[in-house]
Design an enzyme around this catalytic site. Structure first.
Site: not given
Length: 462
Positions: A169, A248, A337, A341, A370, A374
């Site tokens: 992702c 990572h 802002h 994700h 919504h 995803n």
């Protein structure tokens, strides 16, 4: 005679000035400007509403009553609405036997649809592109997807091409960071990044609960964007990349295995999400923030944090850097802002709580989840598009992008808005309906047989 004495000093001074100018020029060339981005929106025949979702669930012959309840209740609690999209082979009932044509058709539509529009918007010719990065985690192919883009747009033979797979992702920010690093070596370059995911051949048809979650959350989507370090194009830029930090923790076995593609006992391939996922996300996020926060917060806020931390240590309380709110950090002193994700309602809630964000801050991520679900690597750009459509983004604003993904990794960055952003985008036809009065999933009303016993069952297994 006096001139000859002074001459070496003048030459040395000129040499120093020349190298200072060259150094400043190099640093400017390392800037990363975004000229435009375009998100993908599928056609209505790919829409996954309540009725079509139920049909997909009930035609899975491997599920018993227990699995039906778990799956439908998970959909109820997912935070997804009635207008998300899924692959056409799944809508057509061919999820158990997807073809290579299904997979390539899905990806081609996403890539070429968004690229056509981003080239048109920027008036950048494909022949002007110097760097191409395509990231799709679950569809390795021969030739690569980046080669398909090269062939479609007849790009130059000397384009620097990268095809990223298996990055999950947060792959979109990996691609952006890669471009930023390449900009240090290539002057006045133009880069194109394509971020998406392949769902058509990866719809899970088994009955393992930990592998069913992907069907409840992941939906069709993607994004293409144009980046440059050419200062002559700065006036066209919509955003500038100020900071990028990648973390990572794949060396940790538990974190490495918490998001994993595998086959179940029946031979069905899917995506495993384990209970170690929240812990891995917390560790990676904390490590990332420790590097990123000092770069984005003003000195007064950092000094205040140090004082509070020492007081806490004196009292015997250790500050958890992942939970910046309880640690005493106010990220809003350096960020305007927050682009989180939209991985799921629990992901948004957890990160929002740790950063001390309110509902206004979380609204873009909740609404992106919504409306579009995803969409994996493309998800952040739907969130950004919502902010733009709501006319929130003003010149000089700072945007923190937060992403986590398989590996396990956390990739965050900070953008600076270069001009007031309010151009039409993928939200144009529905932004007036958001936020809706209620985001209760329609499954709750249509499947009232999900009783308290089922709720307790789901809570126990989550």
């Amino acid at each position: 005679m006096e001139f000859l004495i002074v001459l070496p000093y003048l030459l040395s001074l000129l040499y120093l000035v020349f190298h200072l100018c060259e150094l400043v020029s190099r640093r400017r060339d390392r800037c990363c400007y975004m000229l435009a981005y375009e998100c993908y929106k599928a056609t209505d025949d790919a829409r996954l509403d309540t009725g079509s979702s139920a049909k997909i669930v009930f035609r899975n012959k491997n599920l018993g009553l227990e699995e039906f309840r778990f799956l439908l209740q998970t959909i109820v609690n997912s935070g997804l609405g009635e207008h998300t999209y899924c692959p056409k082979n799944v809508i057509a009932g061919r999820e158990e036997s997807p073809s290579l044509i299904d997979a390539l058709s899905e990806i081609d539509d996403i890539m070429f649809n968004t690229l056509d529009r981003v080239f048109e918007e920027t008036q950048i010719s494909p022949s002007s592109v110097d760097i191409l990065v395509v990231n799709v985690s679950l569809l390795p192919g021969l030739p690569s997807l980046s080669a398909r883009v090269m062939n479609r747009y007849k790009m130059r033979a000397d384009v620097k091409v990268f095809n990223l797979a298996g990055m999950g992702c947060s792959a979109s920010l990996v691609a952006v960071d890669l471009v930023q690093q390449l900009f240090k070596s290539y002057k006045s370059a133009i880069a194109v990044v394509v971020s998406s995911e392949s769902l058509a051949p990866n719809w899970y048809c088994g009955k393992e609960k930990s592998m069913m979650l992907s069907n409840c959350l992941f939906r069709l989507g993607g994004c293409s964007m144009v980046l440059t370090n050419n200062r002559l194009l700065k006036h066209k830029a919509i955003m500038k990349l100020n900071h990028s930090v990648r973390t990572h923790i794949g060396a940790n076995d538990e974190a490495y295995g918490c998001c994993f593609q595998k086959e179940d006992e029946l031979g069905y391939r899917g995506f495993l999400l384990t209970r170690a996922l929240p812990k891995a996300a917390a560790i990676a996020f904390s490590m990332n923030l420790q590097v990123l926060v000092p770069k984005i917060l003003p000195l007064r806020e950092l000094i205040r944090y140090v004082i509070i931390s020492r007081r806490r240590k004196t009292k015997g309380a250790a500050a958890n850097f992942f939970d910046t709110a309880s640690a005493g950090l106010n990220l809003k002193t350096g960020v305007d802002h927050f682009c989180l994700h939209p991985g799921g309602r629990a992901v948004i809630d957890g990160i929002g709580k740790s950063l001390g964000l309110n509902e206004y801050d979380l609204e873009p991520s909740r609404m992106a989840l919504h409306r579009f679900g995803n969409t994996s690597a493309g998800g952040l750009w739907y969130v950004l598009g919502y902010m733009e459509a709501k006319k929130r983004l003003k010149k000089g604003d700072k945007i923190l992008m937060v992403s986590v993904g398989a590996g396990f990794k956390c990739n965050n960055c900070v953008w600076e808005v270069m001009k007031n952003l309010e151009d039409p985008n993928v939200w144009e036809d529905c932004i007036d309906r958001y936020p809706p009065k209620s985001t209760v999933n329609p499954f709750m009303e249509k499947y009232s047989w999900l009783n308290d016993d089922c709720l307790n069952f789901v809570k126990f297994h989550n």
